[in-house]
Write a protein that holds these residues in place. Structure first.
Motif, PDB file in Angstrom:
ATOM      1  N   SER A  33       0.614  -1.310   0.171  1.00 41.19           N
ATOM      2  CA  SER A  33      -0.034  -0.106   0.031  1.00 41.19           C
ATOM      3  C   SER A  33       0.876   1.277   0.037  1.00 41.19           C
ATOM      4  O   SER A  33       1.905   1.302   0.922  1.00 41.19           O
ATOM      5  CB  SER A  33      -1.001  -0.094   1.145  1.00 41.19           C
ATOM      6  N   LYS A  51      -0.478   4.857  10.397  1.00 43.79           N
ATOM      7  CA  LYS A  51      -0.661   4.584   9.093  1.00 43.79           C
ATOM      8  C   LYS A  51      -1.504   5.313   8.536  1.00 43.79           C
ATOM      9  O   LYS A  51      -2.566   5.518   9.063  1.00 43.79           O
ATOM     10  CB  LYS A  51      -0.754   3.115   9.011  1.00 43.79           C
ATOM     11  N   VAL A  53      -3.105   7.470   4.792  1.00 45.93           N
ATOM     12  CA  VAL A  53      -3.167   7.412   3.244  1.00 45.93           C
ATOM     13  C   VAL A  53      -4.321   8.320   2.621  1.00 45.93           C
ATOM     14  O   VAL A  53      -5.262   8.394   3.478  1.00 45.93           O
ATOM     15  CB  VAL A  53      -3.527   5.937   2.614  1.00 45.93           C
ATOM     16  N   ASN A  58      -3.697   6.564  -4.001  1.00 51.06           N
ATOM     17  CA  ASN A  58      -4.572   5.274  -4.254  1.00 51.06           C
ATOM     18  C   ASN A  58      -5.902   5.523  -4.034  1.00 51.06           C
ATOM     19  O   ASN A  58      -6.326   5.596  -2.675  1.00 51.06           O
ATOM     20  CB  ASN A  58      -3.921   4.012  -3.842  1.00 51.06           C
ATOM     21  N   ASP A  60      -8.355   3.112  -3.656  1.00 58.06           N
ATOM     22  CA  ASP A  60      -8.892   2.318  -3.155  1.00 58.06           C
ATOM     23  C   ASP A  60      -8.495   1.998  -1.611  1.00 58.06           C
ATOM     24  O   ASP A  60      -9.151   1.576  -0.765  1.00 58.06           O
ATOM     25  CB  ASP A  60      -8.744   1.054  -3.826  1.00 58.06           C
ATOM     26  N   THR A  61      -7.262   2.555  -1.385  1.00 62.79           N
ATOM     27  CA  THR A  61      -6.578   2.109  -0.237  1.00 62.79           C
ATOM     28  C   THR A  61      -7.541   2.745   1.190  1.00 62.79           C
ATOM     29  O   THR A  61      -7.263   2.036   2.165  1.00 62.79           O
ATOM     30  CB  THR A  61      -5.138   2.684   0.037  1.00 62.79           C
ATOM     31  N   LEU A  64      -9.731   0.517   2.500  1.00 66.92           N
ATOM     32  CA  LEU A  64      -9.186  -0.951   3.118  1.00 66.92           C
ATOM     33  C   LEU A  64      -8.877  -0.300   4.465  1.00 66.92           C
ATOM     34  O   LEU A  64      -9.110  -0.867   5.575  1.00 66.92           O
ATOM     35  CB  LEU A  64      -7.656  -1.144   2.288  1.00 66.92           C
ATOM     36  N   PHE A  65      -8.440   0.876   4.686  1.00 62.15           N
ATOM     37  CA  PHE A  65      -8.232   1.617   6.097  1.00 62.15           C
ATOM     38  C   PHE A  65      -9.323   1.681   6.931  1.00 62.15           C
ATOM     39  O   PHE A  65      -9.380   1.473   7.973  1.00 62.15           O
ATOM     40  CB  PHE A  65      -7.360   2.930   5.940  1.00 62.15           C
ATOM     41  N   ASP A 212      -2.116  -5.179  10.484  1.00 64.91           N
ATOM     42  CA  ASP A 212      -2.545  -4.745   9.095  1.00 64.91           C
ATOM     43  C   ASP A 212      -3.946  -5.704   9.060  1.00 64.91           C
ATOM     44  O   ASP A 212      -3.852  -6.708   8.240  1.00 64.91           O
ATOM     45  CB  ASP A 212      -1.770  -5.076   8.031  1.00 64.91           C
ATOM     46  N   ALA A 214      -6.751  -4.897   7.455  1.00 64.65           N
ATOM     47  CA  ALA A 214      -7.230  -4.095   6.263  1.00 64.65           C
ATOM     48  C   ALA A 214      -8.323  -5.076   5.653  1.00 64.65           C
ATOM     49  O   ALA A 214      -9.471  -4.607   5.009  1.00 64.65           O
ATOM     50  CB  ALA A 214      -6.579  -3.583   5.598  1.00 64.65           C
ATOM     51  N   HIS A 215      -8.051  -6.481   5.530  1.00 66.34           N
ATOM     52  CA  HIS A 215      -8.958  -7.303   4.979  1.00 66.34           C
ATOM     53  C   HIS A 215      -9.611  -8.299   5.656  1.00 66.34           C
ATOM     54  O   HIS A 215     -10.168  -9.433   4.880  1.00 66.34           O
ATOM     55  CB  HIS A 215      -8.004  -8.060   3.771  1.00 66.34           C
ATOM     56  N   LEU A 270       0.992   0.424  -6.856  1.00 64.99           N
ATOM     57  CA  LEU A 270       1.171  -1.021  -6.495  1.00 64.99           C
ATOM     58  C   LEU A 270       2.164  -1.831  -7.514  1.00 64.99           C
ATOM     59  O   LEU A 270       1.659  -2.742  -8.079  1.00 64.99           O
ATOM     60  CB  LEU A 270      -0.040  -1.706  -6.292  1.00 64.99           C
TER      61      LEU A 270
END
Length: 293
Positions: A33, A51, A53, A58, A60-61, A64-65, A212, A214-215, A270
């Motif tokens: 990321s 962290k 962004v 990006n 899309d990130t 995810l956050f 992490d 995020a997913h 990426l």
């Protein structure tokens, strides 16, 4: 991105959350990321990890956050030793940030060392027990959110992609098997990290910390074990996972998703993703071949 290049409004939020201004920021390299990942020290001596962004890095990130924020807030209620403590979050609609415990440890080296692998697998078993049922009540269902990814054998077939020799002629069989894996995932009630790799794990003398999130998603209790075994397979001897058609189908789905994905142009910001996907696909295909023999 260096912490100093984060928008001033985000840095001001960090200072407020820490109770004093940041005097040191050490950027952490690695991962996929874009954005900031930095260890911070405030004038008071307090330490934290940030962290952050923005959509310009990006598009899309930030989403995810936001998913990670929701997961971490669910995990926080359990005060689990295997997850970092969440101090604060920031979201102005453009920039999204998390302020977390700065875990003083190291990433497991790759290839994996047997002692590290054993520690992490034991910790994952403990964590999986703690996350059944999911502490995040509104967690997305992995089988729904990742349905397109886990169904990509259909695209491999439609695009006529070249495949390893043993797969040629069996693409439709693997597509059906992947659907079986999706059905098994959909019945799960555990919270899965869903992205376990060496660079998402920190080892200290006393703790194994999974970072992490995020997913994170709701899935079968074996999902993270499959993902982590694939990460470790080339390095160490591993215990056999159950001879379960759902697990085998999940492997088929991941293999197809990664194989098709590796054929696509790299997304913005990426550049390393596609080569990583190809290598990951080959690992899963090798494992799948063993389970089908």
């Amino acid at each position: 991105m260096p912490y100093e290049k984060v928008p001033a409004r985000v840095r001001a939020w960090v200072d407020r959350s820490l109770g004093s201004s940041v005097v040191s920021a050490s950027t952490q390299q690695g991962g996929f990321s874009p954005g900031v990942a930095a260890r911070l020290v405030a004038a008071s001596g307090r330490r934290a990890f940030v962290k952050a962004v923005g959509t310009e890095l990006n598009p899309d990130t930030p989403t995810l956050f936001r998913n990670e924020i929701a997961a971490m807030q669910g995990l926080a209620a359990h005060s689990l030793p295997h997850t970092p403590f969440l101090y604060d979050v920031y979201d102005d609609g453009d920039w999204v940030a998390l302020l977390l415990e700065d875990v003083d440890g190291y990433l497991p080296p790759h290839p994996w060392h047997p002692a590290d692998a054993a520690r992490v697998l034991d910790a994952l078993a403990e964590l999986t027990d703690s996350l059944q049922p999911s502490p995040w009540a509104d967690a997305p269902l992995a089988a729904v959110r990742s349905e397109a990814f886990l169904s990509r054998w259909d695209l491999v077939i439609a695009d006529g992609l070249a495949v390893p020799a043993w797969v040629a002629g069996r693409e439709q069989e693997l597509a059906e098997l992947a659907r079986t894996g999706l059905d098994a995932l959909a019945k799960g009630t555990s919270l899965a990290h869903w992205d376990l790799r060496a660079d998402n794990i920190i080892l200290t003398e006393e703790r194994v910390v999974f970072i992490d999130w995020a997913h994170a998603a709701r899935a079968a209790s074996w999902a993270d074990s499959v993902i982590l075994h694939a990460e470790m397979r080339a390095s160490v001897e591993l215990p056999e996972l159950p001879d379960d058609e759902g697990i085998t189908g999940f492997l088929a789905g991941i293999a197809g998703g990664q194989w098709w994905g590796s054929s696509r142009p790299a997304p913005p910001g990426l550049p390393t993703l596609r080569e990583w996907q190809r290598k990951a696909a080959l690992v899963h295909l090798d494992w799948l071949r063993e389970r089908l023999t």
